[in-house]
Design a protein around this motif. Sequence first.
Motif, PDB file in Angstrom:
ATOM      1  N   VAL A   1       2.739   1.207  -8.876  1.00 56.45           N
ATOM      2  CA  VAL A   1       2.260   0.049  -8.121  1.00 56.45           C
ATOM      3  C   VAL A   1       3.016  -0.094  -6.809  1.00 56.45           C
ATOM      4  CG1 VAL A   1       3.758  -1.747  -9.095  1.00 56.45           C
ATOM      5  CG2 VAL A   1       1.446  -2.324  -8.368  1.00 56.45           C
ATOM      6  N   ARG A   2       4.310   0.267  -6.799  1.00 62.80           N
ATOM      7  CA  ARG A   2       5.052   0.228  -5.540  1.00 62.80           C
ATOM      8  C   ARG A   2       4.468   1.225  -4.538  1.00 62.80           C
ATOM      9  NH1 ARG A   2       9.751  -0.387  -8.849  1.00 62.80           N
ATOM     10  NH2 ARG A   2      10.140   1.872  -8.738  1.00 62.80           N
ATOM     11  N   ALA A   3       4.085   2.401  -5.050  1.00 57.67           N
ATOM     12  CA  ALA A   3       3.486   3.408  -4.174  1.00 57.67           C
ATOM     13  C   ALA A   3       2.140   2.936  -3.648  1.00 57.67           C
ATOM     14  CB  ALA A   3       3.332   4.723  -4.926  1.00 57.67           C
ATOM     15  N   ARG A   4       1.349   2.298  -4.514  1.00 59.02           N
ATOM     16  CA  ARG A   4       0.030   1.813  -4.082  1.00 59.02           C
ATOM     17  C   ARG A   4       0.179   0.710  -3.041  1.00 59.02           C
ATOM     18  NH1 ARG A   4      -5.225   2.014  -6.259  1.00 59.02           N
ATOM     19  NH2 ARG A   4      -6.551   0.283  -5.625  1.00 59.02           N
ATOM     20  N   PHE A   5       1.107  -0.218  -3.279  1.00 54.99           N
ATOM     21  CA  PHE A   5       1.288  -1.294  -2.323  1.00 54.99           C
ATOM     22  C   PHE A   5       1.838  -0.771  -1.007  1.00 54.99           C
ATOM     23  CE2 PHE A   5       3.644  -4.872  -0.427  1.00 54.99           C
ATOM     24  CZ  PHE A   5       2.581  -5.745  -0.269  1.00 54.99           C
ATOM     25  N   ALA A   6       2.758   0.203  -1.081  1.00 55.04           N
ATOM     26  CA  ALA A   6       3.308   0.787   0.152  1.00 55.04           C
ATOM     27  C   ALA A   6       2.205   1.428   0.979  1.00 55.04           C
ATOM     28  CB  ALA A   6       4.385   1.811  -0.198  1.00 55.04           C
ATOM     29  N   GLU A   7       1.260   2.067   0.288  1.00 54.89           N
ATOM     30  CA  GLU A   7       0.129   2.680   0.996  1.00 54.89           C
ATOM     31  C   GLU A   7      -0.735   1.615   1.648  1.00 54.89           C
ATOM     32  OE1 GLU A   7      -3.683   5.632   0.023  1.00 54.89           O
ATOM     33  OE2 GLU A   7      -2.186   5.201  -1.515  1.00 54.89           O
ATOM     34  N   LEU A   8      -0.990   0.535   0.911  1.00 53.79           N
ATOM     35  CA  LEU A   8      -1.784  -0.559   1.475  1.00 53.79           C
ATOM     36  C   LEU A   8      -1.047  -1.203   2.648  1.00 53.79           C
ATOM     37  CD1 LEU A   8      -3.038  -2.262  -1.804  1.00 53.79           C
ATOM     38  CD2 LEU A   8      -4.482  -1.137  -0.111  1.00 53.79           C
ATOM     39  N   GLU A   9       0.246  -1.426   2.465  1.00 47.04           N
ATOM     40  CA  GLU A   9       1.042  -2.065   3.516  1.00 47.04           C
ATOM     41  C   GLU A   9       1.080  -1.200   4.770  1.00 47.04           C
ATOM     42  OE1 GLU A   9       5.129  -4.638   3.622  1.00 47.04           O
ATOM     43  OE2 GLU A   9       5.122  -2.757   2.512  1.00 47.04           O
ATOM     44  N   ALA A  10       1.222   0.118   4.574  1.00 43.10           N
ATOM     45  CA  ALA A  10       1.205   1.022   5.725  1.00 43.10           C
ATOM     46  C   ALA A  10      -0.136   0.954   6.438  1.00 43.10           C
ATOM     47  CB  ALA A  10       1.498   2.440   5.264  1.00 43.10           C
ATOM     48  N   GLY A  11      -1.201   0.847   5.653  1.00 40.56           N
ATOM     49  CA  GLY A  11      -2.533   0.727   6.245  1.00 40.56           C
ATOM     50  C   GLY A  11      -2.680  -0.544   7.047  1.00 40.56           C
ATOM     51  N   VAL A  12      -2.081  -1.643   6.528  1.00 40.42           N
ATOM     52  CA  VAL A  12      -2.126  -2.913   7.249  1.00 40.42           C
ATOM     53  C   VAL A  12      -1.377  -2.788   8.571  1.00 40.42           C
ATOM     54  CG1 VAL A  12      -1.301  -5.295   7.226  1.00 40.42           C
ATOM     55  CG2 VAL A  12      -2.474  -4.367   5.224  1.00 40.42           C
TER      56      VAL A  12
END
Length: 247
Positions: A79-90
């Motif tokens: 989940v940390r990896a998924r959120f980091a990917e989303l955050e990077a996208g933001v």
Amino acid sequence: MPRSPQGRPVTVQAGASPPGVALAGRFAEAVYTPLLDREAARGYRARLAGQARRYGREVSGIRLLPGLTPVIGGTEAEVRARFAELEAGVHQDARQLARVTRTLGLDPATTDPEAPLAEAQLSGPPPDRLPTGFFRTHAEIARREGLSLSGLAARAIGGHRSVVGTPERIADDITGWWSAGLVDGFTLLPDALPDGLDTFVDHVVPILRKRGVFRHGYTGTTLRDHLGLPTPAPSHEPSGQKGATAR
């Protein structure tokens, strides 16, 4: 025309500005609004209850269903990896930053997206012709947590609250808000489609069902039934009864 099976359509209101809350207290049967943390939810529910009483209603007759974006992973690492990917996208998506900048009424040319937002940037007034509720909730959480524009965009993906964790963590969050009486449910806004929705249905819903906070099947046939709202009484006599007198 005969009445519909649910008497009349469910009246849903969206908006958290003072006029919006007054409108909800007078007419709404369900409310869709951004609530980014528990403090905001308590304050909003109190304001809604006050407006409902003003019009002779109880807040228990209004379903409060704020938006919720779950970010789900099978493990904490996932989940940390998924959120980091989303955050990077933001951070990389100019549209996300533009959305938050516009919500707060700031000038993107003069606002550093990585710098903590200052009180002068959060004290309003809300931008003209834009949702006041979004401005207030975004400003409140940015003020409390010392967020930057990019941090705020990641904190509220799509403008609503995001919760990050394993299926159990997501279920804990949903159950906690509901059992505390803060909300009557949530409007689900998956972080990505279709996998975000599939993951929620396959892994979070079974936990909620096991805890007794999510139905196993429908007991009615209308939206009003599903929300547990009563069928309203007719507002006028049927035409065949007009002028009738007792014998």
